[in-house]
Design a protein around this motif. Structure first.
Motif, mmCIF file in Angstrom:
data_model
loop_
_atom_site.group_PDB
_atom_site.id
_atom_site.type_symbol
_atom_site.label_atom_id
_atom_site.label_comp_id
_atom_site.label_asym_id
_atom_site.label_seq_id
_atom_site.Cartn_x
_atom_site.Cartn_y
_atom_site.Cartn_z
ATOM 1 N N GLY A 1 -86.632 42.068 -21.702
ATOM 2 C CA GLY A 1 -88.351 42.292 -21.075
ATOM 3 C C GLY A 1 -88.541 42.997 -19.941
ATOM 4 N N ASN A 2 -87.432 43.155 -19.101
ATOM 5 C CA ASN A 2 -87.471 43.833 -17.925
ATOM 6 C C ASN A 2 -86.926 45.393 -17.751
ATOM 7 N N ASP A 3 -87.094 46.177 -16.727
ATOM 8 C CA ASP A 3 -86.474 47.385 -16.695
ATOM 9 C C ASP A 3 -85.784 47.549 -15.510
ATOM 10 N N PHE A 4 -84.732 46.828 -15.343
ATOM 11 C CA PHE A 4 -83.798 46.855 -14.169
ATOM 12 C C PHE A 4 -82.918 48.052 -14.298
ATOM 13 N N ALA A 5 -82.671 48.835 -13.438
ATOM 14 C CA ALA A 5 -81.715 49.723 -13.355
ATOM 15 C C ALA A 5 -80.218 49.101 -13.027
ATOM 16 N N LEU A 6 -79.234 49.269 -13.918
ATOM 17 C CA LEU A 6 -78.050 48.689 -13.513
ATOM 18 C C LEU A 6 -76.905 49.646 -13.112
ATOM 19 N N ALA A 7 -75.842 49.080 -12.369
ATOM 20 C CA ALA A 7 -74.980 49.985 -12.024
ATOM 21 C C ALA A 7 -74.076 49.925 -12.889
ATOM 22 N N VAL A 8 -72.827 50.708 -12.905
ATOM 23 C CA VAL A 8 -71.771 50.932 -13.988
ATOM 24 C C VAL A 8 -71.123 49.514 -13.922
ATOM 25 N N ASP A 9 -71.158 48.903 -13.063
ATOM 26 C CA ASP A 9 -70.194 47.473 -12.935
ATOM 27 C C ASP A 9 -71.178 46.287 -13.534
ATOM 28 N N GLY A 10 -72.289 46.863 -13.876
ATOM 29 C CA GLY A 10 -73.237 45.758 -14.251
ATOM 30 C C GLY A 10 -74.183 45.089 -13.505
ATOM 31 N N LEU B 169 -77.211 44.391 -10.593
ATOM 32 C CA LEU B 169 -78.626 44.865 -10.300
ATOM 33 C C LEU B 169 -78.497 46.111 -9.183
ATOM 34 N N ARG B 170 -78.908 47.201 -9.490
ATOM 35 C CA ARG B 170 -78.868 48.195 -8.438
ATOM 36 C C ARG B 170 -79.877 48.153 -7.279
ATOM 37 N N VAL B 171 -79.588 48.057 -6.239
ATOM 38 C CA VAL B 171 -80.568 47.996 -5.124
ATOM 39 C C VAL B 171 -80.331 49.210 -4.133
ATOM 40 N N ASP B 172 -81.810 49.454 -3.656
ATOM 41 C CA ASP B 172 -81.642 50.460 -2.817
ATOM 42 C C ASP B 172 -81.526 49.934 -1.171
ATOM 43 N N GLY C 118 -76.802 50.630 -4.094
ATOM 44 C CA GLY C 118 -77.102 51.997 -4.844
ATOM 45 C C GLY C 118 -77.484 52.895 -3.863
ATOM 46 N N TRP C 119 -77.337 52.468 -2.507
ATOM 47 C CA TRP C 119 -77.703 53.436 -1.646
ATOM 48 C C TRP C 119 -76.496 54.422 -1.127
ATOM 49 N N GLU C 120 -76.760 55.585 -0.423
ATOM 50 C CA GLU C 120 -75.693 56.525 0.009
ATOM 51 C C GLU C 120 -75.075 55.742 1.148
ATOM 52 N N PRO C 121 -73.911 55.164 0.900
ATOM 53 C CA PRO C 121 -73.067 54.283 1.985
ATOM 54 C C PRO C 121 -72.617 55.064 3.069
ATOM 55 N N SER C 122 -72.341 54.488 3.978
ATOM 56 C CA SER C 122 -71.835 54.925 5.272
ATOM 57 C C SER C 122 -70.418 55.541 4.931
ATOM 58 N N PRO C 123 -69.824 56.130 5.473
ATOM 59 C CA PRO C 123 -68.288 56.983 5.016
ATOM 60 C C PRO C 123 -67.285 55.669 5.338
ATOM 61 N N GLU D 209 -87.477 46.904 -10.022
ATOM 62 C CA GLU D 209 -88.738 46.412 -10.401
ATOM 63 C C GLU D 209 -89.352 46.024 -9.273
ATOM 64 N N PRO D 210 -90.666 46.275 -9.192
ATOM 65 C CA PRO D 210 -91.585 45.973 -7.881
ATOM 66 C C PRO D 210 -91.605 44.619 -7.693
ATOM 67 N N ASP D 211 -91.093 44.259 -6.159
ATOM 68 C CA ASP D 211 -91.085 43.114 -5.685
ATOM 69 C C ASP D 211 -90.228 42.358 -5.728
ATOM 70 N N VAL D 212 -89.012 42.824 -6.651
ATOM 71 C CA VAL D 212 -87.872 42.045 -7.052
ATOM 72 C C VAL D 212 -86.626 42.574 -6.265
ATOM 73 N N TYR D 213 -86.133 41.847 -5.268
ATOM 74 C CA TYR D 213 -84.991 42.265 -4.429
ATOM 75 C C TYR D 213 -83.556 41.357 -5.003
ATOM 76 N N ALA D 214 -82.686 41.930 -4.768
ATOM 77 C CA ALA D 214 -81.290 41.115 -5.259
ATOM 78 C C ALA D 214 -80.327 41.295 -3.902
ATOM 79 N N ALA D 215 -79.531 40.181 -3.796
ATOM 80 C CA ALA D 215 -78.298 40.270 -2.966
ATOM 81 C C ALA D 215 -77.098 39.539 -3.502
ATOM 82 N N GLY D 216 -75.882 39.702 -2.811
ATOM 83 C CA GLY D 216 -74.755 39.217 -2.959
ATOM 84 C C GLY D 216 -74.159 39.514 -4.516
ATOM 85 N N ASP D 217 -73.129 38.873 -4.950
ATOM 86 C CA ASP D 217 -72.560 39.255 -5.930
ATOM 87 C C ASP D 217 -73.204 39.878 -7.362
#
Ligand code: FAD
Length: 497
Positions: free
Chosen positions: A326-335, A337-340, A360-365, A347-355
């Protein structure tokens, strides 16, 4: 008893593992009077203790399992709801718990962790290791086992093959060397003798109080309390206990049925083709060790190994099932929840952390995500700060801890520090390796790119971690010092002072 009324909180965090608890603690210290709810399937939560910032990015801490009431006592604004979340409606900002509650939120952080990616589902001879319950199950099954097969080449498999005694271990790895997730072939070569050596006898009781103990219901021996997961047989994919963490095996004596250590046999560059029991009609041709066993594993190298059971340590799958419908989460290839860069999902107001999440951000080299205890703490803490910054409409920048990947652990009784692109990940041929190795004592590897240090593996008491962390962070050109960098007769710390 089911409560069908709707209760609304300013902040709701799902998951009582290290990411969720750290997030709640951070929110509570920023907003001591805000209504914060922690919804968790387990009756115990994970708490970080003895936190120590070792150097700029390297950190160390212990972990304790505590009853969830401990969190409410420490933070009176926190309500702990012990139930699994069964559904989320991101549009209406509402969660449904499995015990029938509706919980509203202004801001939500999903920290539901991950579960073992099992080789096969519903196979009673295949175990995964995730939480206290699953290690207890492993311990029980081991006590009568003469041979087990461990499949996987990550941290859990590495620790397990070293810790298990009193039974033969056949270790199936898909790579050319052991420990490929953390090491290259050189480091693996350094560690292999530890597997062959007689391993020290271990105490049955944890030396440091990481997990609480409690009297068994039958008044018999002390047992480790379950992490309160909604326990089901084995450690199947629906288990909802928190993941174990550093030194998880210290509280458990992992001994098989034999008196003496039976050694580890490594089957390199292969995987599992088929798992079957003698009652299954599908039977491959007999091989040399095809004796009579409860279960057989046919490997892709053509061998068939009989054993008492199989430990599947082949990675994890993020626990997202309850949140997706029922929601529209962007998922990464490893399944995950993609986070910025603010730990926000799509999804608005929904954060995620940990495993459960995938960066999904451009990581430091010099940084990459690995589903580790340290990163669960850092992400939970940073997600809490981002949620607070959003409410206070303050700007926030990606934290410094995501600048450099760093991890301290122990493998085969050696201290292990890994930094940056320790395995030259993503560097292609564009790198140079410097290695120093003293058998049985230390293994030091440095990864250089264009003369600058971008990664390191330090095994043993090398005392180099602070200097190397600095050299990686400041990206000094080391071309003139290359020959001296790993010279054991030079005090490298003084050299770069
Ligand atoms: P978890 O600790 O898994 O917590 C998830 C929480 O969410 C749990 O409380 C669970 O009950 C809850 N939950 C799940 N689904 C729901 C739901 N639907 N509703 C409500 N609650 C839910 N890392 C290291 O850094 N070093 C190590 O040495 C190390 N060893 C490890 C050994 C083992 C055996 C394992 C399994 C992992 C190990 N790790 C190690 C990895 C580390 O434990 C994890 O990366 C870390 O614990 C993840 O924390 P988390 O809070 O994201 O998830």
């Amino acid at each position: 008893m089911a409560d069908h009324s709707m209760d609304t909180f300013q902040f709701v965090v799902v998951g009582g593992g290290i990411a969720g608890v750290t997030c709640v603690e951070q929110l509570s210290s920023d907003f001591p009077s805000a209504r914060v709810a922690l919804i968790t399937a387990a009756s115990h939560i994970k708490a970080v203790t003895n936190f120590k910032q070792v150097f700029q990015t390297l950190e160390k801490f212990d972990v304790e399992e505590r009853p969830s009431s401990a969190l409410q006592e420490k933070f009176p604004n926190v309500t702990v709801i012990q139930s699994a979340v069964g559904g989320l409606c991101a549009d209406t900002h509402t969660l449904q718990t499995e015990d029938g509650r509706s919980v509203g939120y202004d801001k939500l952080c999903i920290c539901s962790g991950a579960r073992p990616k099992l080789l096969t589902q519903n196979q009673p001879y295949v175990l995964g290791v995730r939480d206290t319950d699953s290690v207890q199950e492993l311990q029980k099954r081991l006590s009568s086992a003469k041979r087990i097969v461990v499949v996987g080449n990550g941290g859990i498999a590495l620790e397990l093959v070293f810790e298990v005694g009193g039974c033969e271990v056949v270790w199936v790895v898909k790579d050319k060397a052991i420990g490929n997730t953390f090491f290259d072939a050189g480091a693996a070569h350094f560690l292999i003798p530890s597997l062959e050596a007689q391993r020290p006898a271990r105490d049955a009781v944890c030396k440091r109080a990481r997990y609480t103990t409690e009297e068994a219901p039958d008044g018999d021996l002390h047992t480790f309390t379950a992490s309160g997961s909604l326990r089901r047989q084995g450690s199947g994919p629906t288990d909802t206990g928190s993941a174990l963490g550093p030194d998880w095996h210290e509280g458990f004596l992992l001994r098989g049925a034999e008196q003496t250590s039976q050694g580890v046999r490594v089957e390199y560059e292969c995987g599992v083709k088929e798992i079957f029991t003698s009652s299954d009609h599908l039977r491959p041709p007999p091989e040399s060790d095809y004796g009579s066993w409860p279960v057989y594993v046919q490997l892709t190298n053509g061998k068939t190994v009989g054993c008492d059971f199989i430990v599947s340590a082949t990675g994890v799958v993020p626990n997202t099932d309850a949140f997706l419908p029922g929601n529209d989460f962007a998922l990464a290839v490893d399944g995950g929840l993609r986070v910025d860069e603010h730990m926000m999902t799509s999804e608005p107001d929904v954060y995620a952390a940990g495993d459960v999440c995938t960066a999904g951000w451009e990581p430091s080299p010099l940084w990459q995500q690995m589903r580790l205890w340290t990163q669960a703490r850092q992400m939970g803490w940073y997600a809490g700060r981002c949620m607070a910054a959003c409410v206070l409409t303050q700007p926030i920048e990606l934290d410094f801890c995501f600048e450099l990947f760093s991890h301290i652990t122990k493998f085969f009784n050696y201290k292990v520090v890994i930094l940056g692109k320790f395995n030259a990940q993503g560097l292609g041929a564009d790198h140079e390796l410097l290695v120093r190795c003293t058998k049985g004592h230390e293994y030091v590897k440095v990864v250089l790119r264009e003369g600058k240090m971008v990664g390191a593996v330090l095994i043993g008491e090398t005392d180099l971690e602070e200097t190397f962390e600095n050299l990686i962070l400041n990206q000094m050109d080391l071309t003139p010092y290359k020959d001296e960098l790993l010279n054991p007769n030079i005090d490298i710390e003084d050299y770069f002072d």
